[in-house]
Design a protein around this motif. Structure first.
Motif, PDB file in Angstrom:
ATOM      1  N   LEU A 196      11.063  13.759   0.085  1.00 40.59           N
ATOM      2  CA  LEU A 196      10.386  13.403   1.326  1.00 40.59           C
ATOM      3  C   LEU A 196       9.651  14.598   1.920  1.00 40.59           C
ATOM      4  N   ASP A 197      10.172  15.805   1.692  1.00 39.70           N
ATOM      5  CA  ASP A 197       9.525  17.020   2.210  1.00 39.70           C
ATOM      6  C   ASP A 197       8.068  17.126   1.772  1.00 39.70           C
ATOM      7  N   ARG A 198       7.769  16.620   0.586  1.00 39.93           N
ATOM      8  CA  ARG A 198       6.419  16.781   0.030  1.00 39.93           C
ATOM      9  C   ARG A 198       5.431  15.744   0.557  1.00 39.93           C
ATOM     10  N   ILE A 199       5.932  14.644   1.132  1.00 35.05           N
ATOM     11  CA  ILE A 199       5.038  13.531   1.462  1.00 35.05           C
ATOM     12  C   ILE A 199       5.063  13.105   2.927  1.00 35.05           C
ATOM     13  N   MET A 246       2.650   7.732   5.083  1.00 37.36           N
ATOM     14  CA  MET A 246       3.287   6.418   5.222  1.00 37.36           C
ATOM     15  C   MET A 246       4.762   6.545   5.603  1.00 37.36           C
ATOM     16  N   HIS A 247       5.409   7.628   5.196  1.00 41.03           N
ATOM     17  CA  HIS A 247       6.846   7.778   5.417  1.00 41.03           C
ATOM     18  C   HIS A 247       7.184   8.686   6.592  1.00 41.03           C
ATOM     19  N   GLY A 248       6.184   9.207   7.275  1.00 40.52           N
ATOM     20  CA  GLY A 248       6.500  10.127   8.346  1.00 40.52           C
ATOM     21  C   GLY A 248       5.312  10.434   9.234  1.00 40.52           C
ATOM     22  N   ASN A 249       5.512  11.351  10.148  1.00 44.59           N
ATOM     23  CA  ASN A 249       4.566  11.745  11.190  1.00 44.59           C
ATOM     24  C   ASN A 249       4.542  10.690  12.289  1.00 44.59           C
ATOM     25  N   ILE A 250       4.105   9.464  11.968  1.00 41.33           N
ATOM     26  CA  ILE A 250       4.125   8.397  12.972  1.00 41.33           C
ATOM     27  C   ILE A 250       4.284   7.034  12.306  1.00 41.33           C
ATOM     28  N   SER A 251       5.010   6.149  12.967  1.00 37.25           N
ATOM     29  CA  SER A 251       5.096   4.754  12.534  1.00 37.25           C
ATOM     30  C   SER A 251       3.879   4.007  13.055  1.00 37.25           C
ATOM     31  N   THR A 252       3.615   2.823  12.485  1.00 33.75           N
ATOM     32  CA  THR A 252       2.407   2.099  12.891  1.00 33.75           C
ATOM     33  C   THR A 252       2.680   0.608  13.074  1.00 33.75           C
ATOM     34  N   LEU A 301       1.267  15.455   0.546  1.00 32.93           N
ATOM     35  CA  LEU A 301       0.804  14.806  -0.686  1.00 32.93           C
ATOM     36  C   LEU A 301       0.622  13.298  -0.498  1.00 32.93           C
ATOM     37  N   PRO A 302      -0.394  12.724  -1.150  1.00 32.15           N
ATOM     38  CA  PRO A 302      -0.626  11.276  -1.072  1.00 32.15           C
ATOM     39  C   PRO A 302       0.221  10.522  -2.088  1.00 32.15           C
ATOM     40  N   ASN A 303       0.249   9.191  -1.952  1.00 30.45           N
ATOM     41  CA  ASN A 303       0.865   8.383  -2.999  1.00 30.45           C
ATOM     42  C   ASN A 303      -0.141   8.173  -4.132  1.00 30.45           C
ATOM     43  N   ARG A 304       0.191   7.327  -5.082  1.00 24.87           N
ATOM     44  CA  ARG A 304      -0.656   7.166  -6.271  1.00 24.87           C
ATOM     45  C   ARG A 304      -2.044   6.628  -5.941  1.00 24.87           C
ATOM     46  N   TRP A 305      -2.188   5.980  -4.822  1.00 27.99           N
ATOM     47  CA  TRP A 305      -3.482   5.420  -4.430  1.00 27.99           C
ATOM     48  C   TRP A 305      -4.207   6.276  -3.394  1.00 27.99           C
ATOM     49  N   ALA A 319       0.827  -1.211   0.000  1.00 26.14           N
ATOM     50  CA  ALA A 319       0.000   0.000   0.000  1.00 26.14           C
ATOM     51  C   ALA A 319       0.858   1.256   0.000  1.00 26.14           C
ATOM     52  N   CYS A 320       1.994   1.196   0.677  1.00 31.75           N
ATOM     53  CA  CYS A 320       2.896   2.341   0.708  1.00 31.75           C
ATOM     54  C   CYS A 320       3.474   2.621  -0.681  1.00 31.75           C
ATOM     55  N   ARG A 321       3.981   1.597  -1.308  1.00 33.47           N
ATOM     56  CA  ARG A 321       4.633   1.782  -2.610  1.00 33.47           C
ATOM     57  C   ARG A 321       3.634   2.153  -3.706  1.00 33.47           C
ATOM     58  N   ALA A 322       2.450   1.562  -3.677  1.00 33.85           N
ATOM     59  CA  ALA A 322       1.424   1.851  -4.687  1.00 33.85           C
ATOM     60  C   ALA A 322       1.982   1.762  -6.105  1.00 33.85           C
ATOM     61  N   GLY A 323       2.813   0.774  -6.328  1.00 38.00           N
ATOM     62  CA  GLY A 323       3.394   0.582  -7.662  1.00 38.00           C
ATOM     63  C   GLY A 323       4.768   1.196  -7.847  1.00 38.00           C
ATOM     64  N   ALA A 324       5.271   1.926  -6.858  1.00 38.92           N
ATOM     65  CA  ALA A 324       6.607   2.528  -6.953  1.00 38.92           C
ATOM     66  C   ALA A 324       7.660   1.526  -6.474  1.00 38.92           C
ATOM     67  N   TYR A 325       8.794   1.498  -7.132  1.00 43.70           N
ATOM     68  CA  TYR A 325       9.871   0.588  -6.751  1.00 43.70           C
ATOM     69  C   TYR A 325      11.064   1.342  -6.187  1.00 43.70           C
ATOM     70  N   THR A 326      10.835   2.563  -5.730  1.00 43.77           N
ATOM     71  CA  THR A 326      11.892   3.460  -5.267  1.00 43.77           C
ATOM     72  C   THR A 326      11.929   3.506  -3.739  1.00 43.77           C
ATOM     73  N   THR A 327      12.839   4.299  -3.203  1.00 42.63           N
ATOM     74  CA  THR A 327      12.971   4.405  -1.751  1.00 42.63           C
ATOM     75  C   THR A 327      11.699   4.924  -1.115  1.00 42.63           C
ATOM     76  N   TYR A 328      11.087   5.906  -1.770  1.00 48.84           N
ATOM     77  CA  TYR A 328       9.873   6.531  -1.243  1.00 48.84           C
ATOM     78  C   TYR A 328       8.729   6.403  -2.248  1.00 48.84           C
ATOM     79  N   ASP A 329       7.502   6.571  -1.766  1.00 46.64           N
ATOM     80  CA  ASP A 329       6.345   6.295  -2.622  1.00 46.64           C
ATOM     81  C   ASP A 329       6.087   7.343  -3.689  1.00 46.64           C
ATOM     82  N   ASP A 330       6.841   8.452  -3.675  1.00 47.45           N
ATOM     83  CA  ASP A 330       6.657   9.485  -4.701  1.00 47.45           C
ATOM     84  C   ASP A 330       7.539   9.249  -5.912  1.00 47.45           C
ATOM     85  N   GLY A 331       8.308   8.154  -5.904  1.00 50.18           N
ATOM     86  CA  GLY A 331       9.195   7.850  -7.023  1.00 50.18           C
ATOM     87  C   GLY A 331      10.617   8.335  -6.831  1.00 50.18           C
ATOM     88  N   SER A 332      10.926   8.929  -5.675  1.00 53.71           N
ATOM     89  CA  SER A 332      12.274   9.442  -5.436  1.00 53.71           C
ATOM     90  C   SER A 332      13.119   8.420  -4.679  1.00 53.71           C
TER      91      SER A 332
END
Length: 334
Positions: free
Chosen positions: A213-216, A253-259, A244-248, A188-201
């Motif tokens: 990461l600043d944006r997400i 998912m990458h910050g604020n709080i772990s779960t 900003l959300p990921n593609r889904w 769910a985090c990656r939403a199709g991304a294969y990169t370090t972060y879900d925004d493709g970076s």
């Protein structure tokens, strides 16, 4: 209830005029996923060996989901927790943190970590010290993520939410709310991304600031931005869902709080794609996923896996829920 396409939304009304939103994560066998992923019926879980921070248990391996599931758009907030848990507030959870005498044990992955006499001991708070719990909730917005919850309490929230949804007729028989498995979380985090972060970076090094990461995510590099509280702290939690959300459509998912996740780490990974894999169930510890506001970019990667004693209470860990069929392999509770 099944979504028709990735990112479809489902609104669940809660008591006290609160609500919970979820996003659809499609099966990897669906036409939509295969069309967007070169015909593959799996996603690669883990990270490449050369990714900064790569750990031994992040071995790349294929994971398949024959059924889709709903993932919470944001982590559970203090407002949602209070609504479902009969008025229990974040301040009440802090009081539990200060008074809970349960020892915090190390996990197999924490061989060099100490065994703490209690959660307060883990923070260096001696039992004789009288602490005003209000100072541990400096920013009391109802929209910040709930924290200081144990794994057991997170599961209790899911069970209570399921009961409320069934009793109101919102949720048909055969569906439950629960914690996500580690595999579901990463998918769910990656939403199709294969990169370090879900925004493709990607992360190039162990840097303190990452513009992607600043944006997400709220993390060490930007948690000061726009932050203020009653005690003059310079950084901390932000209301959920503001970046900003990921593609889904899934956020934070990458910050604020772990779960918390439902399972503990697998002992090995299969060579062939396993359907809806679930790690070990029934251990006294469980996986924690995602970044947090006080962590560096290297600690907020999509592939990073932590484990902790299920009795742990900390400012850095909350929960996010999944809604799925009871026939899904992952369904299990303590």
């Amino acid at each position: 209830p099944d979504g028709r396409k990735a990112g479809d939304t489902l609104q669940i009304p809660l008591p006290r005029e609160a609500a919970l939103e979820l996003r659809w994560c499609p099966a990897t066998t669906s036409a939509e996923w295969r069309t967007n992923n070169l015909g593959l019926e799996f996603f690669p879980m883990g990270s490449f060996n050369d990714e900064p921070g790569h750990l031994q248990d992040e071995v790349l391996h294929p994971v398949k989901f024959k059924k889709g599931f709903w993932m919470g758009t944001i982590p559970v907030t203090a407002r949602q927790w209070e609504s479902v848990m009969d008025g229990e507030t974040l301040l009440d959870l802090v009081k539990k943190f200060l008074s809970d005498p349960t020892p915090i044990l190390r996990t197999p992955r924490q061989k060099d970590s100490p065994v703490w006499a209690s959660n307060a001991d883990a923070y260096g708070i001696p039992p004789t010290l009288k602490v005003d719990p209000r100072c541990m909730v400096p920013f009391d917005s109802p929209d910040i993520p709930v924290h200081y919850v144990t794994w057991h309490e997170a599961c209790a929230f899911c069970r209570r939410l399921t009961e409320l949804a069934h009793a109101s007729g919102i949720l048909p028989a055969g569906y439950v709310f629960r914690l996500p498995t580690s595999a579901e979380w990463e998918y769910a985090c990656r939403a199709g991304a294969y990169t370090t972060y879900d925004d493709g970076s990607n992360l190039a090094s162990d840097q303190s600031r990452h513009l992607g990461l600043d944006r997400i995510a709220w993390y060490e590099g930007n948690a000061r931005v726009g932050y203020h509280d009653h005690f003059g702290n310079k950084a901390g939690f932000h209301p959920c869902g503001k970046l900003l959300p990921n593609r889904w459509g899934i956020k934070d998912m990458h910050g604020n709080i772990s779960t918390w996740c439902l399972d503990a780490c697998q002992l090995h990974y299969p060579v062939f794609a396993e359907n809806s894999p679930r790690g070990i169930i029934g251990k006294p510890y469980a996986i924690i996923r995602g970044g947090a506001w006080k962590w560096r970019p290297i600690q907020c990667r999509a592939a990073l896996i932590r484990e902790a004693d299920k009795n742990l209470r900390t400012f850095a860990v909350g929960l996010r829920v999944v809604l799925s069929s009871t026939h899904t392999h992952a369904v299990a509770h303590s």
